[in-house]
Design a protein around this motif. Structure first.
Motif, short mmCIF file in Angstrom:
data_model
loop_
_atom_site.label_atom_id
_atom_site.label_comp_id
_atom_site.label_asym_id
_atom_site.label_seq_id
_atom_site.Cartn_x
_atom_site.Cartn_y
_atom_site.Cartn_z
N PRO A 13 32.50 44.28 45.14
CA PRO A 13 33.41 43.21 44.69
C PRO A 13 34.59 43.70 43.87
O PRO A 13 35.64 43.03 43.85
CB PRO A 13 32.49 42.31 43.85
N GLU A 14 34.47 44.85 43.20
CA GLU A 14 35.60 45.38 42.43
C GLU A 14 36.78 45.74 43.33
O GLU A 14 37.92 45.79 42.89
CB GLU A 14 35.18 46.62 41.65
N GLY A 17 35.22 41.20 39.44
CA GLY A 17 35.13 41.17 40.89
C GLY A 17 36.17 40.28 41.55
O GLY A 17 36.63 39.29 40.99
N LYS A 18 36.53 40.64 42.76
CA LYS A 18 37.40 39.81 43.60
C LYS A 18 36.52 38.79 44.32
O LYS A 18 35.35 39.04 44.59
CB LYS A 18 38.17 40.68 44.59
N ARG A 48 34.44 29.76 43.98
CA ARG A 48 34.42 31.19 44.31
C ARG A 48 34.48 32.04 43.05
O ARG A 48 33.80 33.07 42.94
CB ARG A 48 35.59 31.54 45.24
N ARG A 49 35.31 31.63 42.07
CA ARG A 49 35.41 32.41 40.84
C ARG A 49 34.10 32.41 40.07
O ARG A 49 33.66 33.45 39.57
CB ARG A 49 36.53 31.81 39.98
N ASP A 50 33.46 31.26 39.97
CA ASP A 50 32.21 31.16 39.23
C ASP A 50 31.11 31.98 39.90
O ASP A 50 30.38 32.73 39.24
CB ASP A 50 31.76 29.71 39.11
N VAL A 51 31.01 31.87 41.23
CA VAL A 51 30.00 32.63 41.97
C VAL A 51 30.23 34.13 41.80
O VAL A 51 29.30 34.90 41.55
CB VAL A 51 30.01 32.23 43.46
N THR A 52 31.47 34.54 41.93
CA THR A 52 31.80 35.97 41.79
C THR A 52 31.45 36.47 40.40
O THR A 52 30.86 37.55 40.24
CB THR A 52 33.29 36.21 42.07
#
Length: 214
Positions: A117-118, A130-131, A192-196
């Protein structure tokens, strides 16, 4: 046949040379699609995780690794194919979408896909935020994400080193993460931001890395 090379030739050789300490293999689902989301310290990570995981895992790799001519190119193709590498073209305007499409093709077939993810290797040992591509994949495929923490591969093959060195490392497969509250919300930026971020917190707990840029 090529995949058997990885597990009956490359895996024993890797165990002999680097003596990796592996924890949590039972956390990888025995069937169905799944994502392995890991920190990224070294080029060799994409060998370590596929060889230590109990199921086949696909990783993205530059298409050039599969098109180099000569004996060296043939050996590279065999190695990357055995490790489950999937060729993608980089540097084009469609590269990101091609990468996501390739990953989804693996997940749609019920396979495993590995992602960092980075987005790139850490150059200072810290864990970057992470992205959100990992969240898009998880929510679109509606599959579990297994966080993975790697320690020591930067000593085996530091950034810029051409060849690996005989050092030890550890790989920890964490408990699978699911996000039923966000099912069907792959297009939602906040989801998506929260999951990541939740995935990255789990990776940080396994790797013990300091967070950078969070």
């Amino acid at each position: 046949m090529v995949y058997l090379i990885a597990h009956f030739v490359l895996r024993p050789l890797f165990l002999l040379l680097f003596r990796p300490h592996v924890v949590g293999r039972e956390n990888v689902p025995v069937e169905g699609a799944f994502i392995l989301a890991s920190n990224h310290l070294s080029f060799i990570d994409s060998m370590v995780i596929p060889l230590m995981a109990p199921r086949r895992v696909g990783y993205l790799a530059k298409a050039e690794y599969f098109t180099t001519p000569g004996i060296g190119g043939w050996l590279t193709r065999v190695l990357f194919t055995a490790l489950g590498a999937l060729p993608v073209h980089r540097g084009t305007h469609r590269a990101a979408q091609e990468a996501l499409d390739t990953a989804m093709s693996v997940l749609n077939e019920g396979g495993g896909f590995g992602i960092y993810p980075e987005g790139t290797r850490s150059k200072d040992g810290r864990l970057a935020r992470g992205k959100t591509g990992v969240a898009w994949l998880a929510l679109t495929a509606d599959c579990p994400v297994v966080p993975v923490g790697i320690i020591g591969t930067d000593r085996i093959q530091p950034v810029g080193a051409r060849w690996p060195r005989p050092r030890t490392c550890s790989v920890t497969f964490g408990a699978p993460l699911t996000f039923p509250e966000y099912r069907g919300q792959a297009g939602n930026n906040r989801a998506r931001r929260d999951v990541t971020d939740r995935i990255m917190v789990a990776i940080a707990e396994l790797s013990g890395q300091e967070k950078a840029g969070w």
